[in-house]
Write a protein that holds these residues in place. Structure first.
Motif, PDB file in Angstrom:
ATOM      1  N   PHE A   1       0.742  -1.231  -0.020  1.00 41.74           N
ATOM      2  CA  PHE A   1      -0.184  -0.144   0.062  1.00 41.74           C
ATOM      3  C   PHE A   1       0.646   0.869  -0.324  1.00 41.74           C
ATOM      4  O   PHE A   1       0.305   2.068  -0.761  1.00 41.74           O
ATOM      5  N   LYS A   2       2.272   1.771   0.428  1.00 40.14           N
ATOM      6  CA  LYS A   2       3.259   2.174   0.658  1.00 40.14           C
ATOM      7  C   LYS A   2       3.654   2.868  -0.009  1.00 40.14           C
ATOM      8  O   LYS A   2       3.849   3.658  -0.848  1.00 40.14           O
TER       9      LYS A   2
ATOM     10  N   ARG B   1       6.398  11.317  -0.115  1.00 40.99           N
ATOM     11  CA  ARG B   1       6.952  10.966   1.422  1.00 40.99           C
ATOM     12  C   ARG B   1       6.540   9.425   2.482  1.00 40.99           C
ATOM     13  O   ARG B   1       7.053   9.175   3.209  1.00 40.99           O
ATOM     14  N   GLU B   2       5.232   9.501   1.997  1.00 37.18           N
ATOM     15  CA  GLU B   2       5.111   8.026   3.332  1.00 37.18           C
ATOM     16  C   GLU B   2       5.931   6.936   2.858  1.00 37.18           C
ATOM     17  O   GLU B   2       6.111   6.068   3.063  1.00 37.18           O
ATOM     18  N   ALA B   3       6.467   6.994   1.657  1.00 39.45           N
ATOM     19  CA  ALA B   3       6.765   5.903   0.801  1.00 39.45           C
ATOM     20  C   ALA B   3       8.292   6.186   1.323  1.00 39.45           C
ATOM     21  O   ALA B   3       9.185   5.012   1.045  1.00 39.45           O
ATOM     22  N   CYS B   4       9.008   7.167   1.451  1.00 38.45           N
ATOM     23  CA  CYS B   4      10.514   7.535   1.327  1.00 38.45           C
ATOM     24  C   CYS B   4      11.112   6.919   3.215  1.00 38.45           C
ATOM     25  O   CYS B   4      10.498   7.301   3.892  1.00 38.45           O
TER      26      CYS B   4
ATOM     27  N   GLU C   1      17.069   9.904   4.489  1.00 36.34           N
ATOM     28  CA  GLU C   1      16.840  11.068   3.360  1.00 36.34           C
ATOM     29  C   GLU C   1      17.628  11.977   4.595  1.00 36.34           C
ATOM     30  O   GLU C   1      18.952  12.822   4.268  1.00 36.34           O
ATOM     31  N   MET C   2      18.361  11.137   5.566  1.00 33.75           N
ATOM     32  CA  MET C   2      19.016  12.076   7.053  1.00 33.75           C
ATOM     33  C   MET C   2      20.512  11.478   7.272  1.00 33.75           C
ATOM     34  O   MET C   2      20.940  11.541   7.694  1.00 33.75           O
TER      35      MET C   2
ATOM     36  N   ASN D   1      13.614  -1.407   3.422  1.00 33.15           N
ATOM     37  CA  ASN D   1      11.871  -1.940   2.377  1.00 33.15           C
ATOM     38  C   ASN D   1      10.799  -0.630   2.611  1.00 33.15           C
ATOM     39  O   ASN D   1      10.170  -0.698   1.882  1.00 33.15           O
ATOM     40  N   PHE D   2      12.219   0.629   2.700  1.00 32.36           N
ATOM     41  CA  PHE D   2      11.258   2.112   2.176  1.00 32.36           C
ATOM     42  C   PHE D   2      12.327   2.226   1.393  1.00 32.36           C
ATOM     43  O   PHE D   2      13.564   2.302   0.797  1.00 32.36           O
TER      44      PHE D   2
END
Length: 246
Positions: free
Chosen positions: A22-23, A151-154, A159-160, A170-171
């Motif tokens: 879903f994500k 944004r929800e999938a990352c 990113e940090m 898994n993201f």
């Protein structure tokens, strides 16, 4: 009860539907997943599976050891790939709002390209056409994806710069393009919108604007070493380029 089920749909509390699919539109268990993958019948987003081949992952010397690819070469290779796919898909199917490429190493995410079109009809048209084409000598496998909010999938830790799972997270680990290329590609729709506005004001001005637009696109493609000409005269000629049709 129905309200509760709706509130947990696609979350980790949902024991029926796969939250990962879903994500992120993909699941490491694939068809063997114990939860349901609700594939959309309409969506703005097209997923092209395993399209991008990262030279740093695949480049090997004759003795089996990995050969070195510099960061500059890597970025140039990736920018060329991104530009080619973006321009081809936008020119053929419709305006693109967002395009992302996964830098993950897991089989279900490696090389995945997500293209979010402005209109669902364009995404549907792209899926039908792309599944009859090939890229770089390999058949294209495209499908509609449930992902519309990246944004929800990352992976926020990635990113940090803090993800400890590296490429096997898994993201999504989204690979960035250069700022210059981003500015060039995403300004295309502003130029087209401006052209449409001019067409409403004057038909003759419209023809001149359209001609200049085509001239700019032609010059842009001719000057870009990364873009190969897309052949359509015959099957043999199609196979000379990276994009082709069966």
């Amino acid at each position: 009860m129905a309200e509760y089920l709706a509130s947990i749909f696609g979350t980790e509390k949902d024991k029926v539907n796969c939250s990962f699919y879903f994500k992120i539109g993909a699941c490491r268990h694939g068809d063997r997943c114990s939860r349901i993958h609700n594939k959309p019948t309409f969506s703005q987003t097209v997923l092209i599976l395993n399209l991008y081949c990262n030279p740093q992952n695949s480049a090997k010397s004759a003795d089996g050891s990995h050969s070195t690819v510099s960061d500059e070469e890597m970025q140039e290779h990736y920018d060329n790939f991104f530009e080619e796919v973006f321009v081809e898909c936008e020119d053929r199917y419709g305006e693109i709002e967002e395009m992302n490429v996964c830098d993950n190493l897991g089989d279900h995410l490696v090389g995945n390209v997500y293209i979010k079109f402005k209109y669902e009809e364009d995404a549907e048209k792209a899926v039908v056409d792309l599944n009859n084409r090939w890229f770089g000598g390999r058949a294209i496998n495209a499908e509609l994806s449930p992902v519309t909010d990246f944004r929800e999938a990352c992976c926020r830790q990635y990113e940090m710069g803090e993800c400890t799972r590296s490429g096997f997270c898994n993201f999504m680990h989204l690979k960035p393009i250069s700022r210059e290329l981003r500015r060039e590609l995403y300004s295309r729709k502003r130029r087209r919108s401006h052209g449409r506005s001019n067409r409403h004001r004057s038909r003759s001005r419209s023809r001149r604007s359209h001609s200049r637009s085509r001239s700019r696109r032609r010059e842009y493609r001719d000057n870009s070493a990364s873009l190969e000409r897309f052949r359509s005269h015959s099957q043999d000629k199609e196979r000379e380029g990276r994009f082709g049709r069966f």
